[in-house]
Enzyme design. Structure first.
Site, short mmCIF file in Angstrom:
data_model
loop_
_atom_site.label_atom_id
_atom_site.label_comp_id
_atom_site.label_asym_id
_atom_site.label_seq_id
_atom_site.Cartn_x
_atom_site.Cartn_y
_atom_site.Cartn_z
N TRP A 226 0.90 -1.16 0.00
CA TRP A 226 0.00 0.00 0.00
C TRP A 226 0.94 1.21 0.00
O TRP A 226 1.66 1.43 0.98
CB TRP A 226 -0.80 0.06 1.28
CG TRP A 226 -2.04 -0.74 1.47
CD1 TRP A 226 -3.22 -0.23 1.92
CD2 TRP A 226 -2.29 -2.14 1.31
NE1 TRP A 226 -4.17 -1.23 2.04
CE2 TRP A 226 -3.61 -2.41 1.66
CE3 TRP A 226 -1.49 -3.22 0.88
CZ2 TRP A 226 -4.18 -3.68 1.62
CZ3 TRP A 226 -2.06 -4.50 0.83
CH2 TRP A 226 -3.38 -4.71 1.19
N TYR B 275 1.14 4.87 0.30
CA TYR B 275 0.34 6.04 0.65
C TYR B 275 1.25 7.17 1.14
O TYR B 275 1.60 7.21 2.33
CB TYR B 275 -0.68 5.67 1.74
CG TYR B 275 -1.82 4.76 1.31
CD1 TYR B 275 -2.05 4.45 -0.03
CD2 TYR B 275 -2.70 4.22 2.24
CE1 TYR B 275 -3.10 3.63 -0.42
CE2 TYR B 275 -3.76 3.40 1.87
CZ TYR B 275 -3.95 3.11 0.53
OH TYR B 275 -5.00 2.30 0.15
N LYS C 20 -0.66 -0.74 -4.21
CA LYS C 20 -2.03 -0.26 -4.08
C LYS C 20 -1.93 1.23 -3.84
O LYS C 20 -1.23 1.69 -2.92
CB LYS C 20 -2.65 -0.96 -2.87
CG LYS C 20 -4.08 -0.63 -2.54
CD LYS C 20 -4.54 -1.63 -1.48
CE LYS C 20 -6.00 -1.62 -1.21
NZ LYS C 20 -6.44 -0.52 -0.39
N SER D 167 -7.21 1.88 -4.87
CA SER D 167 -8.13 1.68 -3.73
C SER D 167 -9.42 2.46 -3.96
O SER D 167 -9.45 3.41 -4.76
CB SER D 167 -7.45 2.07 -2.42
OG SER D 167 -7.38 3.45 -2.33
N GLY D 168 -10.46 2.04 -3.26
CA GLY D 168 -11.79 2.59 -3.55
C GLY D 168 -12.07 3.94 -2.90
O GLY D 168 -12.65 4.83 -3.50
N GLY E 110 -13.09 -1.57 -0.74
CA GLY E 110 -13.78 -2.05 0.45
C GLY E 110 -15.14 -1.41 0.64
O GLY E 110 -16.18 -1.97 0.27
P1 FBP Z 1 -11.46 1.45 0.86
O1 FBP Z 1 -11.76 0.95 -0.51
O2 FBP Z 1 -12.60 1.22 1.81
O3 FBP Z 1 -10.97 2.88 0.84
O4 FBP Z 1 -10.25 0.55 1.40
C1 FBP Z 1 -8.96 0.66 0.87
C2 FBP Z 1 -7.94 0.88 1.96
O5 FBP Z 1 -6.61 0.92 1.44
C3 FBP Z 1 -7.99 -0.15 3.08
O6 FBP Z 1 -7.23 -1.27 2.78
C4 FBP Z 1 -7.50 0.64 4.25
O7 FBP Z 1 -8.10 0.26 5.44
C5 FBP Z 1 -7.93 2.03 3.96
O8 FBP Z 1 -8.16 2.14 2.58
C6 FBP Z 1 -6.90 3.04 4.42
O9 FBP Z 1 -7.23 4.30 3.92
P2 FBP Z 1 -6.75 5.62 4.64
O10 FBP Z 1 -5.37 5.39 5.18
O11 FBP Z 1 -6.82 6.66 3.58
O12 FBP Z 1 -7.73 5.87 5.72
#
Ligand code: FBP
Length: 260
Positions: free
Chosen positions: A137, A139, A170, A195-196, A223
């Site tokens: 992931w 981010y 991701k 991611s969604g 998710g």
């Molecule tokens: P969603 O599709 O619900 O956004 O999930 C993707 C995801 O990467 C999850 O695996 C993780 O829990 C969440 O988003 C983390 O998102 P953030 O750090 O932006 O809160």
């Protein structure tokens, strides 16, 4: 590496939000991991993403057909400041749980970036020695990141994923398909899934998915847009028609209206 997770196109169902966000994401139905696992099974997802606690208690190694992607680190939203997501589960435990891949979040730009790189290196090495693909992931986040959706920051994060040995990364989508093309290019042979995010209008999600696939990403790891949707299997069918059958948005929308 022969593995379903590494197929040309994928659709993963993410359910680690209980740790990352807390139960505020849930309602009476989807607070139950069984409900979400059932969506993954009936919708024939390419993978389901769990933390180990849920995997141990709900994922049945013999009965469940959906490949398990075990998230090996995580954090809550309660602590503020530059993020660090510590390792919570080992590759050995993932293998015991019959995981088909492991996941790890890296926050490029965080003051804790070096610690996450180090932890990731260990996991990546051990996972690959055991033929397990690694999903990172990516981010970008922390005080030094002014805009986590900036094209160059996202492309840099994608490239870090390639440099560190991730099989799949991701990423968040900044709603710009031209930017995503560059991000996918930056990731090289590392595949990109998107991611969604928070629940959005389903038509918007389908349109974004079409753009994402056209830009070269291999699919979604989504998710809330699935298990918060009133009819999760309909939105699943619609998404799958775009991801796996290259259908148009208008063709996909029909699945939202049809009976199952
Ligand atoms: P969603 O599709 O619900 O956004 O999930 C993707 C995801 O990467 C999850 O695996 C993780 O829990 C969440 O988003 C983390 O998102 P953030 O750090 O932006 O809160």
């Amino acid at each position: 590496m022969q593995n379903k997770i590494l197929k040309n196109r994928v659709l993963f169902l993410a359910y680690d939000q209980g740790l990352e966000h807390g139960p505020s994401d849930f309602n009476d139905k989807n607070i139950d991991p069984k409900y979400v696992l059932n969506i993954a099974e009936k919708g024939r997802y390419t993978g389901i993403i769990f933390q180990k606690g849920i995997a141990e208690k709900y994922y049945n190694k013999k009965k469940n057909k959906t490949p398990l992607i075990l998230k090996l680190n995580g954090k809550t939203q309660l602590l503020k400041g530059d993020p660090f997501s510590p390792t919570l589960c080992t590759v050995k435990e993932a293998i015991k749980l019959k995981a088909k891949a492991v996941g790890y979040t890296i926050y490029p730009g965080s003051i804790h970036e070096a610690k996450m790189f180090k932890e990731f290196e260990k996991i990546e090495k051990e996972a690959h020695e055991n033929n397990l693909p690694v999903i990172a992931w990516m981010y970008p986040r922390g005080k030094s990141i002014k805009n986590e959706l900036d094209k160059n920051i996202l492309a840099y994060s994608a490239r870090i994923g390639l440099e560190l040995g991730a099989d799949i990364i991701k990423m968040k989508y900044n709603n710009n398909p031209t930017d995503l093309k560059w991000i996918v290019k930056s990731a090289g042979k590392t595949k990109v899934v998107i991611s969604g995010g928070a629940k959005k209008d389903p038509k918007e999600l389908l349109k974004q998915t079409k753009d994402i696939i056209s830009a070269g990403a291999v699919g979604l790891a989504v998710g809330r847009n699935i298990w918060q949707y009133k009819e999760p299997l309909k939105i699943t069918k619609a998404l799958k028609s775009i991801i796996f059958k290259n259908k148009s948005v208008n063709e996909a929308i029909k699945y939202l209206k049809q009976g199952l």
